[in-house]
Design a protein around this motif. Structure first.
Motif, mmCIF file in Angstrom:
data_model
loop_
_atom_site.group_PDB
_atom_site.id
_atom_site.type_symbol
_atom_site.label_atom_id
_atom_site.label_comp_id
_atom_site.label_asym_id
_atom_site.label_seq_id
_atom_site.Cartn_x
_atom_site.Cartn_y
_atom_site.Cartn_z
ATOM 1 N N PHE A 277 0.850 -1.065 -0.049
ATOM 2 C CA PHE A 277 0.015 -0.034 0.013
ATOM 3 C C PHE A 277 0.891 1.382 -0.176
ATOM 4 O O PHE A 277 0.588 2.268 -0.510
ATOM 5 N N PHE A 278 1.926 1.203 0.670
ATOM 6 C CA PHE A 278 2.687 2.493 0.980
ATOM 7 C C PHE A 278 3.979 2.417 -0.073
ATOM 8 O O PHE A 278 4.606 3.522 -0.048
ATOM 9 N N GLU A 279 4.585 1.276 -0.604
ATOM 10 C CA GLU A 279 5.638 1.458 -1.442
ATOM 11 C C GLU A 279 5.519 0.778 -2.877
ATOM 12 O O GLU A 279 6.184 -0.147 -3.147
ATOM 13 N N PRO A 280 4.169 0.913 -3.458
ATOM 14 C CA PRO A 280 3.839 0.190 -4.780
ATOM 15 C C PRO A 280 4.613 0.673 -5.845
ATOM 16 O O PRO A 280 5.160 1.808 -6.204
ATOM 17 N N SER A 281 4.850 -0.197 -6.844
ATOM 18 C CA SER A 281 5.737 0.165 -8.056
ATOM 19 C C SER A 281 4.719 0.035 -9.424
ATOM 20 O O SER A 281 4.966 0.833 -10.301
ATOM 21 N N LYS A 282 3.710 -0.629 -9.188
ATOM 22 C CA LYS A 282 2.677 -0.806 -10.202
ATOM 23 C C LYS A 282 1.391 -0.753 -9.670
ATOM 24 O O LYS A 282 0.959 -1.619 -8.794
ATOM 25 N N ILE A 283 0.455 0.035 -10.112
ATOM 26 C CA ILE A 283 -0.743 0.204 -9.571
ATOM 27 C C ILE A 283 -1.827 0.150 -10.723
ATOM 28 O O ILE A 283 -1.928 0.609 -11.788
ATOM 29 N N ALA B 194 -2.867 -6.509 -2.406
ATOM 30 C CA ALA B 194 -3.226 -5.362 -1.791
ATOM 31 C C ALA B 194 -4.157 -4.656 -2.590
ATOM 32 O O ALA B 194 -3.993 -4.329 -3.522
ATOM 33 N N VAL B 195 -5.478 -4.231 -1.884
ATOM 34 C CA VAL B 195 -6.558 -3.612 -2.571
ATOM 35 C C VAL B 195 -6.993 -2.446 -1.789
ATOM 36 O O VAL B 195 -7.349 -2.708 -0.501
ATOM 37 N N ILE B 196 -7.302 -1.191 -2.379
ATOM 38 C CA ILE B 196 -7.981 -0.283 -1.830
ATOM 39 C C ILE B 196 -9.245 -0.006 -2.465
ATOM 40 O O ILE B 196 -9.412 0.005 -3.688
ATOM 41 N N ILE B 197 -10.446 -0.090 -1.495
ATOM 42 C CA ILE B 197 -11.643 0.038 -1.961
ATOM 43 C C ILE B 197 -11.989 1.314 -1.837
ATOM 44 O O ILE B 197 -12.546 1.797 -0.496
ATOM 45 N N LEU B 198 -12.306 2.407 -2.739
ATOM 46 C CA LEU B 198 -12.715 3.781 -2.481
ATOM 47 C C LEU B 198 -14.279 3.850 -2.572
ATOM 48 O O LEU B 198 -14.822 4.673 -2.187
ATOM 49 N N ASP C 267 -5.922 -14.234 0.284
ATOM 50 C CA ASP C 267 -5.009 -13.786 0.608
ATOM 51 C C ASP C 267 -4.630 -12.279 0.272
ATOM 52 O O ASP C 267 -3.552 -11.946 -0.374
ATOM 53 N N VAL C 268 -5.728 -11.560 0.375
ATOM 54 C CA VAL C 268 -5.751 -10.132 -0.135
ATOM 55 C C VAL C 268 -5.843 -9.232 1.145
ATOM 56 O O VAL C 268 -7.072 -9.541 1.893
ATOM 57 N N ARG C 269 -5.250 -8.027 1.369
ATOM 58 C CA ARG C 269 -5.099 -7.228 2.250
ATOM 59 C C ARG C 269 -6.227 -5.968 1.620
ATOM 60 O O ARG C 269 -5.729 -5.505 0.506
ATOM 61 N N ILE C 270 -7.102 -5.627 2.298
ATOM 62 C CA ILE C 270 -7.920 -4.629 1.810
ATOM 63 C C ILE C 270 -8.074 -3.272 2.661
ATOM 64 O O ILE C 270 -8.499 -3.815 4.064
ATOM 65 N N MET C 271 -7.858 -2.416 2.181
ATOM 66 C CA MET C 271 -8.094 -0.999 2.875
ATOM 67 C C MET C 271 -9.410 -0.500 2.444
ATOM 68 O O MET C 271 -9.691 -0.386 1.193
ATOM 69 N N GLY C 272 -10.412 -0.051 3.211
ATOM 70 C CA GLY C 272 -11.603 0.301 3.000
ATOM 71 C C GLY C 272 -12.616 -0.697 3.458
ATOM 72 O O GLY C 272 -12.333 -1.667 4.286
ATOM 73 N N LEU D 42 -3.898 -7.776 -16.867
ATOM 74 C CA LEU D 42 -3.027 -6.930 -15.999
ATOM 75 C C LEU D 42 -1.562 -7.895 -15.742
ATOM 76 O O LEU D 42 -1.708 -9.044 -15.685
ATOM 77 N N PRO D 43 -0.447 -7.244 -15.952
ATOM 78 C CA PRO D 43 0.890 -8.133 -15.514
ATOM 79 C C PRO D 43 0.656 -8.552 -14.089
ATOM 80 O O PRO D 43 -0.177 -8.195 -13.307
ATOM 81 N N LYS D 44 1.446 -9.801 -14.101
ATOM 82 C CA LYS D 44 1.164 -10.417 -12.771
ATOM 83 C C LYS D 44 1.980 -9.857 -11.476
ATOM 84 O O LYS D 44 1.541 -10.272 -10.267
ATOM 85 N N ASP D 45 2.572 -8.860 -11.765
ATOM 86 C CA ASP D 45 3.675 -8.280 -10.644
ATOM 87 C C ASP D 45 2.780 -6.894 -10.288
ATOM 88 O O ASP D 45 3.460 -6.099 -9.682
ATOM 89 N N VAL D 46 1.556 -6.629 -10.455
ATOM 90 C CA VAL D 46 0.990 -5.269 -10.046
ATOM 91 C C VAL D 46 0.958 -5.379 -8.496
ATOM 92 O O VAL D 46 0.637 -6.481 -7.833
ATOM 93 N N ASP D 47 1.438 -4.430 -7.836
ATOM 94 C CA ASP D 47 1.295 -4.496 -6.326
ATOM 95 C C ASP D 47 0.151 -4.028 -5.618
ATOM 96 O O ASP D 47 -0.048 -4.500 -4.637
ATOM 97 N N LEU D 48 -0.454 -2.996 -6.233
ATOM 98 C CA LEU D 48 -1.749 -2.367 -5.730
ATOM 99 C C LEU D 48 -2.995 -2.259 -6.577
ATOM 100 O O LEU D 48 -2.633 -1.584 -7.630
ATOM 101 N N ALA D 49 -3.924 -2.751 -6.242
ATOM 102 C CA ALA D 49 -5.261 -2.394 -7.059
ATOM 103 C C ALA D 49 -6.335 -1.670 -6.392
ATOM 104 O O ALA D 49 -6.395 -1.684 -5.207
ATOM 105 N N ILE D 50 -6.817 -0.552 -6.830
ATOM 106 C CA ILE D 50 -7.754 0.342 -6.403
ATOM 107 C C ILE D 50 -9.119 0.356 -7.152
ATOM 108 O O ILE D 50 -9.179 0.504 -8.493
ATOM 109 N N ILE D 51 -10.179 -0.102 -6.482
ATOM 110 C CA ILE D 51 -11.483 -0.270 -6.788
ATOM 111 C C ILE D 51 -12.208 0.975 -6.686
ATOM 112 O O ILE D 51 -12.310 1.403 -5.537
ATOM 113 N N CYS D 52 -12.832 1.478 -8.094
ATOM 114 C CA CYS D 52 -13.523 2.437 -7.955
ATOM 115 C C CYS D 52 -14.984 2.185 -8.520
ATOM 116 O O CYS D 52 -15.397 3.204 -9.174
#
Length: 203
Positions: A9-15, A97-101, A128-133, A67-77
């Protein structure tokens, strides 16, 4: 679940921004514009089933599986009724790692816009997904040029971290701080805490 995968969540290289468009009022479109305006150094991908070629200059694909297999963070809108299906797809794709806005302050606070926490919590553990929101502002890390949020203003760099629950309060505080030149090392809200809790984020 502790701090497992939280660094993404804090140091992603691919979003990947799920549900991004150039439609007026698009939360996903706002996130992409914020990432670009902050000069995020990593890669950004838009995902939208409407088969756009690009969103605000960012390449857009129609399926999470592309998507590429090495995406660090997904943001759901996307709308609330789509979220459980999307979490399953992200988990199968290896995105942890997933953020749900969805449910954020730019939407009406009606119940139909708010995802239910219980199925989301179960899916987080199953895949095995961490979800913020859901219903959070997003994550801003000024020193890393990361503004993965729908905020209308970026955070200035500083040494103090802000962690809260309410996106409305956080937006007001960000306005107040920006006007006074006050910066942050990290700025985020956890919303309804379906998975990532306040103690998890503090740790």
């Amino acid at each position: 679940m502790g701090t497992r995968w939280l660094e993404r969540f804090f140091e992603p290289s691919k979003i990947a921004v799920i549900g991004a468009s150039e439609r007026s009022g698009s939360m996903g479109g706002a996130v992409i514009q914020n990432l670009k305006a902050a000069a995020f150094k990593g890669s950004i991908y838009a995902v939208n089933i409407r088969r756009y070629k690009s969103v605000h200059g960012v390449p857009c694909i129609s399926k999470i599986g592309r998507l590429p297999k090495d995406v660090d963070l997904a943001i759901i809108c996307t709308p609330a009724h789509t979220i459980e299906k999307i979490i399953k797809q992200l988990g199968r794709h290896g995105i942890h790692a997933v953020i749900i806005l969805t449910g954020g302050i730019s939407r009406k606070r009606a119940e139909q816009y708010r995802p239910s926490n219980d199925p989301i919590r179960e899916l987080a553990r199953e895949h095995d997904v961490r979800i913020m929101g859901p219903d959070c502002l997003g994550v801003l890390v000024p020193d890393l040029k990361l503004n993965a949020s729908y905020s209308h203003i970026n955070a200035l760099p500083g040494k103090v971290a802000y962690l809260g629950q309410s996106g409305t309060l956080a937006s007001a505080l960000l306005d107040w701080a920006y006007a006074r030149g006050i910066g942050f090392s990290h700025f985020l809200t956890i919303g309804d805490s379906a998975d990532v809790s306040m103690p998890d984020a503090v740790e």
